[in-house]
Design an enzyme around this catalytic site. Structure first.
Site, PDB file in Angstrom:
ATOM      1  N   GLY A 115       0.812  -1.214   0.000  1.00 13.54           N
ATOM      2  CA  GLY A 115       0.000   0.000   0.000  1.00 13.54           C
ATOM      3  C   GLY A 115       0.845   1.263   0.000  1.00 13.54           C
ATOM      4  O   GLY A 115       0.542   2.234  -0.704  1.00 13.54           O
ATOM      5  N   THR A 116       1.916   1.243   0.774  1.00 15.63           N
ATOM      6  CA  THR A 116       2.758   2.447   0.884  1.00 15.63           C
ATOM      7  C   THR A 116       3.331   2.811  -0.489  1.00 15.63           C
ATOM      8  O   THR A 116       3.294   3.978  -0.898  1.00 15.63           O
ATOM      9  CB  THR A 116       3.895   2.204   1.901  1.00 15.63           C
ATOM     10  OG1 THR A 116       3.294   1.909   3.164  1.00 15.63           O
ATOM     11  CG2 THR A 116       4.799   3.404   2.033  1.00 15.63           C
ATOM     12  N   GLN A 162      -7.665  -0.694   3.151  1.00 17.28           N
ATOM     13  CA  GLN A 162      -8.512  -1.304   4.193  1.00 17.28           C
ATOM     14  C   GLN A 162      -9.783  -1.917   3.615  1.00 17.28           C
ATOM     15  O   GLN A 162     -10.497  -2.634   4.319  1.00 17.28           O
ATOM     16  CB  GLN A 162      -8.893  -0.244   5.242  1.00 17.28           C
ATOM     17  CG  GLN A 162      -7.724   0.230   6.080  1.00 17.28           C
ATOM     18  CD  GLN A 162      -7.221  -0.827   7.063  1.00 17.28           C
ATOM     19  OE1 GLN A 162      -7.980  -1.697   7.510  1.00 17.28           O
ATOM     20  NE2 GLN A 162      -5.949  -0.763   7.409  1.00 17.28           N
ATOM     21  N   THR A 222      12.388  -7.188 -10.698  1.00 17.03           N
ATOM     22  CA  THR A 222      11.909  -8.559 -10.883  1.00 17.03           C
ATOM     23  C   THR A 222      10.732  -8.817  -9.948  1.00 17.03           C
ATOM     24  O   THR A 222      10.803  -8.527  -8.755  1.00 17.03           O
ATOM     25  CB  THR A 222      13.055  -9.556 -10.594  1.00 17.03           C
ATOM     26  OG1 THR A 222      14.146  -9.211 -11.455  1.00 17.03           O
ATOM     27  CG2 THR A 222      12.629 -10.984 -10.840  1.00 17.03           C
ATOM     28  N   CYS A 244       1.678   7.837  24.160  1.00 19.19           N
ATOM     29  CA  CYS A 244       2.426   8.769  25.011  1.00 19.19           C
ATOM     30  C   CYS A 244       3.816   8.978  24.432  1.00 19.19           C
ATOM     31  O   CYS A 244       4.457   8.014  24.035  1.00 19.19           O
ATOM     32  CB  CYS A 244       2.636   8.163  26.385  1.00 19.19           C
ATOM     33  SG  CYS A 244       1.186   8.224  27.406  1.00 19.19           S
ATOM     34  N   SER A 297      -3.197  -3.639  -0.696  1.00 17.98           N
ATOM     35  CA  SER A 297      -2.072  -4.289  -0.030  1.00 17.98           C
ATOM     36  C   SER A 297      -2.442  -5.717   0.356  1.00 17.98           C
ATOM     37  O   SER A 297      -3.458  -5.929   1.028  1.00 17.98           O
ATOM     38  CB  SER A 297      -1.720  -3.469   1.213  1.00 17.98           C
ATOM     39  OG  SER A 297      -0.747  -4.125   1.955  1.00 17.98           O
ATOM     40  N   ASN A 306      -8.354   3.665   7.986  1.00 20.47           N
ATOM     41  CA  ASN A 306      -7.728   2.564   8.710  1.00 20.47           C
ATOM     42  C   ASN A 306      -7.934   2.617  10.213  1.00 20.47           C
ATOM     43  O   ASN A 306      -7.822   1.606  10.893  1.00 20.47           O
ATOM     44  CB  ASN A 306      -6.231   2.507   8.398  1.00 20.47           C
ATOM     45  CG  ASN A 306      -5.559   3.849   8.513  1.00 20.47           C
ATOM     46  OD1 ASN A 306      -5.930   4.799   7.821  1.00 20.47           O
ATOM     47  ND2 ASN A 306      -4.588   3.963   9.372  1.00 20.47           N
TER      48      ASN A 306
HETATM   49  N1  PLP Z   1      -3.038   2.878   3.485  1.00 20.52           N
HETATM   50  C1  PLP Z   1      -3.834   2.447   4.468  1.00 20.52           C
HETATM   51  C2  PLP Z   1      -5.216   2.979   4.577  1.00 20.52           C
HETATM   52  C3  PLP Z   1      -3.362   1.516   5.404  1.00 20.52           C
HETATM   53  O1  PLP Z   1      -4.153   1.102   6.381  1.00 20.52           O
HETATM   54  C4  PLP Z   1      -2.026   1.042   5.269  1.00 20.52           C
HETATM   55  C5  PLP Z   1      -1.468   0.103   6.263  1.00 20.52           C
HETATM   56  O2  PLP Z   1      -1.817   0.137   7.419  1.00 20.52           O
HETATM   57  C6  PLP Z   1      -1.264   1.496   4.196  1.00 20.52           C
HETATM   58  C7  PLP Z   1      -1.785   2.415   3.320  1.00 20.52           C
HETATM   59  C8  PLP Z   1       0.136   0.989   3.978  1.00 20.52           C
HETATM   60  O3  PLP Z   1       0.094  -0.320   3.469  1.00 20.52           O
HETATM   61  P1  PLP Z   1       1.375  -1.294   3.516  1.00 20.52           P
HETATM   62  O4  PLP Z   1       1.496  -1.765   4.922  1.00 20.52           O
HETATM   63  O5  PLP Z   1       1.045  -2.397   2.577  1.00 20.52           O
HETATM   64  O6  PLP Z   1       2.549  -0.503   3.059  1.00 20.52           O
END
Ligand code: PLP
Length: 373
Positions: free
Chosen positions: A72-73, A177, A235, A322, A197, A149
């Site tokens: 996802g990132t 999500q 790859t 915290c 993801s 999320n």
């Molecule tokens: N976007 C959302 C809404 C997420 O909840 C997350 C992961 O918690 C990500 C992006 C990032 O995904 P990944 O862990 O596959 O990099």
């Protein structure tokens, strides 16, 4: 003996056993580089082709519109940074996006783009009037998550897409999500780009995909070889791709069944809190990701709850943490304006398809015990 209860499925999920079995041959015996022309690579090429088809079918896309990424990132970074080359200079996003989007936007801003952040209401739904006001002919992209999320709120993506498209902007949604948890059709929702993801739907960690509608102008994210239609070099992780496809197909076939089960677990969990007169606010919208229960408990400390549950073998998440000087409330909990005396006590319990009614009851009873001790 402590029996472990994993109730943090929004953070990651357990790998599906069929998905695990499906990846094994590609880790051990079928290791031909899919870019090589010899016969040994035929099976890995075929595996990529079939996985792309399975994934595309699950979201109503064409196979050639699925691009494999590391998760996802990466999909989010690619989208936000990939629009740099457009001659429009503004991106509109929401205040409650994941940091993969928010931090990519900070980078995009440093590179000279304008970023506008839409506020949300107390349920976490983006301000549509503000979107209609803010969007101009300079807007290249509107990026709003399909589901949040932390609080699980599902955003009105089809309406957002309509507003974006009327002004000639493209629509991206971070659906990390949502994919595998609610049914998604990229055509019905009129989505141009979608991030997903694998590990959020019982696939492996470190694999994901970006859906890019045919004709959407986006530049290559990784420079190198010619993989992924020359847009994402490197790859391919064939074993992980295969497992992701198997896991996604299985979850998509079970969507309704899983949803009913998870709504039931949510209700069981909340009933125990109610019976024990715990004072809490339920965060998020009525229309939310199944299994997500985000609550802010009056005068409680979310981080303390997390650690005390951990000692009892129960794993959940918190909406506050915290640091050495103060309590840090998450940007999502701040954006939905949870009152101060509740915000510190925010926790997220996210049930998954493997959780049972007994586990939902035990998580709630243990929270009650901790609060009363
Ligand atoms: N976007 C959302 C809404 C997420 O909840 C997350 C992961 O918690 C990500 C992006 C990032 O995904 P990944 O862990 O596959 O990099």
């Amino acid at each position: 003996m402590i029996i472990l209860i994993y109730a943090d499925n929004a953070a990651t999920t357990k790998l599906d056993i069929e998905a695990f079995e499906a990846m094994k041959p590609y880790l051990l015996n079928e290791y031909g580089n899919p870019s090589q022309p010899y016969s040994f690579s035929r099976s890995t090429k075929k595996a990529l082709r079939e996985s792309r088809k399975i994934i595309a079918e699950c979201i109503g896309a064409l196979p050639e519109e699925i691009y494999f990424t590391s998760g996802g990132t990466e999909s989010d970074n690619w989208t936000i940074k990939g629009f740099f080359e457009s001659n429009r200079r503004t991106i509109i996003t929401s205040a409650i996006e994941h940091h993969a989007i928010l931090n990519s936007c900070i980078t995009a801003e440093k590179m000279g783009l304008n970023i506008k952040y839409l506020p949300v209401n107390s349920k976490g739904i983006v301000d549509m009037k503000m979107l209609a006001n803010d969007i101009t002919d300079d807007t290249s992209l509107v990026s709003v998550m399909l589901a949040n999320n932390e609080i699980g709120t599902i955003e009105p993506i089809a309406e957002i897409a309509e507003i974006a498209h009327k002004r000639g902007a493209y629509l991206h949604t971070d659906a990390v999500q949502a994919v595998g948890h609610i049914s998604i059709d990229v055509n019905a929702l009129d989505i141009d780009l979608l991030s997903a993801s694998g590990h959020k739907f019982n696939g492996p960690r470190g694999i994901g995909f970006l859906y890019i509608r045919k004709g959407t102008p986006i530049s290559a994210y990784m420079d190198g070889g010619l993989q992924e239609n020359k847009l994402r070099a490197g790859t391919e992780n064939v074993a992980a791709v295969v497992a992701m496809a198997i896991a996604l197909r299985k979850n998509c076939l079970l969507i309704k069944e899983n949803e009913n089960k998870l709504r039931n677990l949510e209700n069981i969990f909340l009933k125990v809190l109610d019976e024990n007169k715990v004072e809490y606010i339920r965060n998020g919208a009525e229309h939310h990701i199944p299994g997500n229960v985000n609550i802010s408990i009056k005068d409680a400390n979310g981080e303390m709850l997390l650690h005390r549950l951990d000692l009892k073998g129960i794993y959940i998440s918190t909406g506050s943490a915290c640091d050495s000087l103060s309590m840090q409330i998450s940007h999502v909990i701040k954006a939905i304006n949870v009152p101060d005396d509740y915000a510190n006590g925010t926790i997220r319990v996210s049930f998954g398809r493997d959780n049972t009614e007994e586990e939902a009851t035990r998580v709630a009873e243990t929270i009650v015990d901790i609060l009363h001790s």
